[in-house]
Design a protein around this motif. Structure first.
Motif, PDB file in Angstrom:
ATOM      1  N   THR A 211       0.828  -1.201   0.000  1.00  0.00           N
ATOM      2  CA  THR A 211       0.000   0.000   0.000  1.00  0.00           C
ATOM      3  C   THR A 211       0.867   1.257   0.000  1.00  0.00           C
ATOM      4  N   TYR A 212       1.869   1.260   0.871  1.00  0.00           N
ATOM      5  CA  TYR A 212       2.797   2.387   0.957  1.00  0.00           C
ATOM      6  C   TYR A 212       3.464   2.639  -0.396  1.00  0.00           C
ATOM      7  N   ASN A 213       3.932   1.569  -1.032  1.00  0.00           N
ATOM      8  CA  ASN A 213       4.640   1.706  -2.304  1.00  0.00           C
ATOM      9  C   ASN A 213       3.733   2.268  -3.395  1.00  0.00           C
ATOM     10  N   THR A 220       4.703  10.563  -6.557  1.00  0.00           N
ATOM     11  CA  THR A 220       5.972  10.941  -7.171  1.00  0.00           C
ATOM     12  C   THR A 220       5.957  10.975  -8.693  1.00  0.00           C
ATOM     13  N   GLY A 221       5.014  10.289  -9.329  1.00  0.00           N
ATOM     14  CA  GLY A 221       5.071  10.195 -10.784  1.00  0.00           C
ATOM     15  C   GLY A 221       3.908  10.805 -11.522  1.00  0.00           C
ATOM     16  N   ALA A 261       0.146   7.192   9.686  1.00  0.00           N
ATOM     17  CA  ALA A 261       1.119   8.235  10.030  1.00  0.00           C
ATOM     18  C   ALA A 261       2.310   8.182   9.087  1.00  0.00           C
ATOM     19  N   GLY A 262       2.815   6.978   8.831  1.00  0.00           N
ATOM     20  CA  GLY A 262       3.947   6.828   7.927  1.00  0.00           C
ATOM     21  C   GLY A 262       3.594   7.172   6.492  1.00  0.00           C
ATOM     22  N   MET A 266       5.180  10.368   4.403  1.00  0.00           N
ATOM     23  CA  MET A 266       5.829  10.143   3.113  1.00  0.00           C
ATOM     24  C   MET A 266       5.156  10.954   2.016  1.00  0.00           C
ATOM     25  N   ALA A 267       3.821  10.898   1.973  1.00  0.00           N
ATOM     26  CA  ALA A 267       3.086  11.583   0.908  1.00  0.00           C
ATOM     27  C   ALA A 267       3.338  13.085   0.949  1.00  0.00           C
ATOM     28  N   ARG A 268       3.427  13.663   2.149  1.00  0.00           N
ATOM     29  CA  ARG A 268       3.639  15.106   2.258  1.00  0.00           C
ATOM     30  C   ARG A 268       5.087  15.511   2.038  1.00  0.00           C
ATOM     31  N   ARG A 269       6.001  14.583   2.177  1.00  0.00           N
ATOM     32  CA  ARG A 269       7.375  14.891   1.770  1.00  0.00           C
ATOM     33  C   ARG A 269       7.424  15.141   0.268  1.00  0.00           C
TER      34      ARG A 269
END
Length: 472
Positions: A211-213, A220-221, A261-262, A266-269
C-alpha cells in the motif's frame, strides 16, 4: 463507494452514536491548502474501471456479502466462476475513445475547481502504471496497454491540471486482488482481510508495504496532487473502530492498521501541503469529512464535502438517469450555505466516453455558475444559513449573498423576503446578472427586497443571487 442501502445502514448507526470530534490539522501548509480547498466549493469525482464493460457496480459484485449492491449477474452464478470472469475484464478493457481533455473542458465549463480520480478501487485493478502488481491497465495482457494513453491516471490528472483544475487521487485501502489482503489460501468471508493478521503478521506487513509503495508511486510520478482521497474505511486500527465500522464486518474485527502516520508523512514529503482524507476514520488523517449521497441537516463545525452521483450510479450504467439540473444547483447552494463543498460523480463508459447527459448537465450548470459563481466560490457559512427559500453565503470581505431558490418554471417574484440578515444603512443591494440597484425595507422583523418588473420578466433559472455589500 457504497450503495444506497449501505448508506442507509450507516446513517442509522450514525444516529445511534455521538459523532467523534474532528481532529484539526497542525501542518501550516496543509491548513493553507485546506482553506483554499474550502474556496473551490465544486468538484468532480470519476469512478472508472474495467467493470464499466458490464455496467455493474464498481468492485462490489466480487465481495462475498449477501447485500443488494453485491449481487452477481446472472443471479446464482458460482462465486469463483464469476470472480475469474470479473478479473479477466482487465484484459479486454480497451477505451479507445478515451479523451480526458474533453472531460476536463466540460468540468471547467461547469465551474468545477477540483477533481478526484479513482486510481484503484476495492477490486484492486490499477488505472495507473504501478510496479507493484500486474493487475493494471498498463500490463501487457491488457488490451489498452499498447495505447500511448495507457497510463490513464496520468492522462486524466494532466488534462485537468491543463484546464486549471486541482487534482485529487482516489485510492482504495483494501485490495481484493492482492494475495496480501485476500490470501487465496482462504476464501474471503466479507470485505475485510481474510486471514488472521496477528498469526500471519509477515503477510500483513507485506500488505502495508504494498500500500505504501503504491501511494508513493502516485505521489511521485503524477505531477501536483492536492488531495489523497482514501476509501475503504474498514481498513483501520482496531482502536479507531466505531459501531458504524464494526457493522461492516461479518467476522471478528481485526487490527487493520496500515500505518497512516507513515503514509501521510511520506506523501507530504513528496507533496507538501497535501490534504489527506482517510474517509470515516475520525482522527488526524481525516482533514475533511465526506458525507456520501446526503447533505447534512445543518452546518458542520469542520471542513466537509458531500460526494454524490450526477446520475443514479457511481460507475457506468448504460441507461443511467441523471438528476435534473435544478436539483443539482439547489444541492450546491444548500451545501455551500452550510459551509461544505460539493463533489459530483460521473462514470465513463467502457469506450472512455461519458453519457451525453453528463455533458448537457455540466453545460447547464456552467451557464448558471457564470452568472452566480461569485455567490458560491470563496464563501463561508453565515447564520441563519437558510430562511425558507433563501440560502445565505458570506464572502471574506463581509458581503453576504441571499440566494433565492426558484421552483421549476417559477417567475422571479415581485418581492423576496427573509429574516436573519439585514443590510447595513447605505448598503448596495443588487442581483447578479443585472445592473439595477434593488430597493429594500424592513417589515415586521424581516427584510423585503423589491424586484423591478423588468427583472421579473427575464427567464431566470434554478436560483438567483442577491448581493448585499454590507450587513448590520
Amino acid at each position: 463507494m457504497m450503495a444506497a442501502a449501505l448508506l442507509a445502514l450507516h446513517t442509522a448507526y450514525a444516529q445511534e452514536k455521538e459523532e467523534q470530534p474532528y481532529v484539526p490539522e497542525k501542518d501550516p501548509q496543509v491548513l493553507q491548502q485546506l482553506d483554499e480547498w474550502q474556496d473551490w466549493k465544486f468538484g468532480m469525482i470519476i469512478h472508472w474501471g474495467p467493470y464499466s464493460q458490464w455496467g455493474v457496480v464498481e468492485s462490489w459484485s466480487i465481495c462475498p456479502e449477501d447485500e443488494g449492491w453485491t449481487q452477481r449477474k446472472p443471479y446464482g452464478i458460482p462465486y469463483y466462476e464469476y470472480l475469474k470472469k470479473y478479473e479477466a475484464l482487465g484484459n479486454t478493457f480497451n477505451p479507445v475513445k478515451f479523451d480526458p481533455s474533453k472531460w476536463a473542458k466540460a468540468a471547467k465549463a461547469a465551474g468545477m475547481k477540483y477533481m478526484v480520480f479513482t486510481t484503484k478501487h476495492h477490486d484492486g485493478f490499477c488505472m495507473f502504471d504501478t510496479k507493484q502488481t500486474d493487475y493494471r491497465v498498463t500490463a501487457p495482457q491488457c488490451a489498452f496497454s499498447k495505447d500511448p494513453r495507457a497510463n490513464i491516471a496520468k492522462e486524466v490528472f494532466d488534462a485537468f491540471r491543463n484546464e486549471g483544475i486541482h487534482a485529487g487521487a482516489y485510492f482504495s485501502k483494501p485490495d481484493w486482488h492482492t494475495e496480501y489482503y485476500w490470501w487465496p489460501y482462504f476464501p474471503p468471508k466479507d470485505r475485510n482481510v481474510n486471514y488472521d493478521v496477528k498469526k500471519y503478521a509477515d503477510r500483513w506487513q507485506k500488505f502495508r508495504q504494498f500500500t505504501y509503495n503504491q501511494i508513493e508511486e502516485l505521489m511521485t510520478g503524477y505531477g501536483k496532487i492536492d488531495i489523497l482521497w482514501l476509501d475503504g474505511g474498514w481498513v483501520r486500527p482496531r482502536k479507531t473502530q466505531t459501531k458504524e465500522s464494526l457493522s461492516w464486518s461479518k467476522t471478528p474485527p481485526q487490527d487493520q492498521d496500515i500505518d497512516m502516520a507513515g503514509i501521510t508523512a511520506m506523501a507530504r514529503r513528496h507533496q507538501p501541503g497535501l490534504i489527506v482524507v482517510d474517509r470515516s476514520v475520525h482522527g488526524p488523517f481525516e482533514n475533511y469529512r465526506t458525507p456520501e449521497q446526503q447533505i447534512p441537516d445543518k452546518p458542520l463545525s469542520y471542513p466537509w464535502e458531500t460526494c454524490m452521483t450526477m446520475g443514479g450510479s457511481w460507475s457506468y450504467v448504460p441507461d443511467d438517469q441523471y438528476k435534473p439540473v435544478i436539483k443539482i444547483v439547489h444541492n450546491l447552494v444548500d451545501i455551500v450555505a452550510k459551509g461544505g463543498n460539493y463533489l459530483l460523480n460521473v462514470g465513463p463508459g467502457p469506450d472512455g466516453q461519458l453519457h451525453e447527459a453528463a455533458y448537457t448537465t455540466m453545460h447547464e450548470i456552467g451557464n448558471w455558475m457564470q452568472v452566480n459563481g461569485d455567490a458560491i466560490y470563496g464563501t463561508r457559512a453565515v447564520a441563519p444559513y437558510k430562511d425558507g427559500k433563501v440560502c445565505f453565503t458570506r464572502k471574506k470581505d463581509g458581503s453576504v449573498y441571499a440566494i433565492y431558490l426558484l421552483d421549476k418554471d417559477e417567475q422571479l417574484p415581485a418581492t423576496i423576503s427573509f429574516s436573519g440578515i439585514t443590510p447595513a444603512k447605505g448598503a448596495r443591494v443588487s442581483l447578479l446578472g443585472a445592473k439595477e440597484k434593488l430597493g429594500w425595507k424592513k417589515t415586521d422583523g424581516a427584510v423585503e427586497i423589491k424586484i423591478p418588473a423588468s427583472l421579473q420578466r427575464k427567464p431566470w433559472q434554478y436560483a438567483v443571487a442577491i448581493k448585499i455589500d454590507k450587513v448590520s
